[in-house]
Design an enzyme around this catalytic site. Structure first.
Site, short mmCIF file in Angstrom:
data_model
loop_
_atom_site.label_atom_id
_atom_site.label_comp_id
_atom_site.label_asym_id
_atom_site.label_seq_id
_atom_site.Cartn_x
_atom_site.Cartn_y
_atom_site.Cartn_z
N ASP A 129 2.37 1.90 0.63
CA ASP A 129 1.93 0.96 -0.48
C ASP A 129 2.88 -0.06 -0.52
O ASP A 129 2.34 -1.27 -0.76
CB ASP A 129 1.80 1.69 -1.95
CG ASP A 129 0.78 1.09 -3.01
OD1 ASP A 129 0.01 0.12 -2.38
OD2 ASP A 129 0.89 1.23 -3.87
N HIS A 212 -4.54 -4.32 1.29
CA HIS A 212 -5.40 -3.40 0.22
C HIS A 212 -6.92 -3.65 0.35
O HIS A 212 -7.42 -2.64 0.07
CB HIS A 212 -4.76 -4.07 -1.15
CG HIS A 212 -3.57 -3.26 -1.57
ND1 HIS A 212 -2.20 -3.71 -1.32
CD2 HIS A 212 -3.45 -2.28 -2.41
CE1 HIS A 212 -1.19 -2.92 -1.66
NE2 HIS A 212 -1.93 -1.78 -2.34
N HIS A 215 -7.69 -1.33 2.79
CA HIS A 215 -7.63 0.25 2.17
C HIS A 215 -8.94 0.43 1.57
O HIS A 215 -9.44 1.52 1.60
CB HIS A 215 -6.61 0.32 1.41
CG HIS A 215 -6.75 1.50 0.36
ND1 HIS A 215 -7.44 1.25 -0.85
CD2 HIS A 215 -6.24 2.90 0.23
CE1 HIS A 215 -7.69 2.20 -1.60
NE2 HIS A 215 -6.91 3.02 -1.08
N HIS A 229 -3.50 6.88 -1.01
CA HIS A 229 -3.72 5.60 -1.04
C HIS A 229 -2.63 4.54 -0.23
O HIS A 229 -2.95 3.90 0.53
CB HIS A 229 -3.34 4.98 -2.56
CG HIS A 229 -3.57 3.37 -2.85
ND1 HIS A 229 -4.37 2.86 -3.00
CD2 HIS A 229 -2.37 2.51 -2.91
CE1 HIS A 229 -4.21 1.54 -3.11
NE2 HIS A 229 -2.76 1.60 -2.86
#
Length: 325
Positions: A129, A212, A215, A229
């Site tokens: 992340d 992101h 994702h 995540h």
């Protein structure tokens, strides 16, 4: 509740501190349930303890109830603890939207010993992340795109994002070893700081971009739901490097980092070994929804470009794995 808080159960009860377990998904159904609990218990402060989804749920619930929130992460798997925004999912685990709170958490309390005793995969996911922070900040700065607060990045924000990346490269491998042995070391503390503080401030101050969004797109595929995540974000970083034509040496550095600490570098690593081009296009299309940060990248971003970048990132990862055998 059944591990960390056990020794304190009597004290909590004596002080009328009510504990409500998290049911596993940061979704409207769970938030509605917790709103009833907060109202019934007449809570005037909420403590969110756990991982990223539990923390995000606590932040939203407190914001809607207009009460302060104290965040106590038990793993360093995301940069959720410090930020003033949270990710909402469907009850089935697909990305829904980003929810912005009126303020950041009033307190973030981190115990390195607790983090050190969590499974190593959580810390590694947190590094995935945090890995996105610098690349997304750089893209937003280059295109003068808005950050997560509705403004533009500052030199401070950009330098924190860069420091986050440099810290991962310098201390990531040693921190992985430390957490695997449940040891609190300087390297582990540096990575906890990078995963939780530097990444949290960095992305909020400087903005989000391709990683992101990719994702978010990948959550459209149920096969990815068992992956964390940060693991999906890491593959988003590699895809973003292909999408933005990053320098070859920079791309090699990021692949090598992911390989060294155990982050995904192929589609198979996130449950998509046999994914069809048609299904992968669903993820690419979701990545390119109008409100997504991927449009902070330079040029016009389309699902076709994202699909090609995902396939290219996967091909590089597969080739590197073969060469390492």
């Amino acid at each position: 509740k059944n591990k960390i808080l056990v020794p304190y159960a009597n004290n909590l009860a004596a002080n009328s501190i009510f504990i409500e377990p998290f049911s596993g998904e940061c979704c409207e159904e769970e938030l509605s349930r917790l709103a009833d609990v907060i109202s019934r218990e007449k809570a005037d402060v909420l403590v969110g303890m756990g991982g990223g989804k539990a923390i995000d749920t606590a932040k939203i619930a407190a914001d809607r109830a207009r009460i302060p929130v104290i965040i106590v992460p038990t793993i360093a798997s995301t940069d959720a603890p410090c930020s003033g925004c949270a990710i909402l999912y469907s009850a089935q685990g697909a990305f829904d939207s980003v929810y912005y709170q009126k303020t950041n958490p009033q307190v973030v309390l981190v115990d390195s010993a607790v983090i050190a005793h969590a499974p190593a995969r959580f810390l590694i996911s947190g590094m995935g992340d945090a890995l996105a922070t610098w690349f997304e900040a750089r893209s937003c700065d280059r295109t003068r795109s808005l950050n997560e607060c509705g403004g533009y990045s500052t030199l401070t924000g950009l330098h924190l994002a860069q420091l986050c990346y440099d810290t991962l490269l310098a201390y990531g491998p040693a921190a992985k070893i430390a957490v695997s042995q449940h040891l609190v070391t300087p390297a582990l503390n540096h990575i906890i700081e990078a995963n939780i503080l530097l990444s949290g401030i960095g992305f909020e101050s400087s903005g989000l971009a391709a990683a992101h969004s990719i994702h978010n797109g990948l959550t459209a595929l149920p096969e990815t739901h068992s992956f964390y995540h940060g693991e999906k974000v890491a593959f988003g970083v590699l895809t973003g490097l292909q999408l933005t034509d990053a320098a070859p040496q920079e791309t090699q550095t990021v692949y090598a980092f992911c390989e060294d600490i155990g982050l995904p570098t192929t589609l198979a690593d996130i449950g998509l070994a046999n994914v069809s081009r048609e299904n992968l296009m669903k993820a690419a299309e979701k990545s390119c929804a109008p409100a997504e940060g991927i449009h902070h990248e330079a040029g016009k971003i389309t699902p076709e470009k994202v699909l090609t970048a995902m396939l290219a990132a996967n091909a590089v990862g597969e080739a590197r794995k073969k060469n390492r055998m």
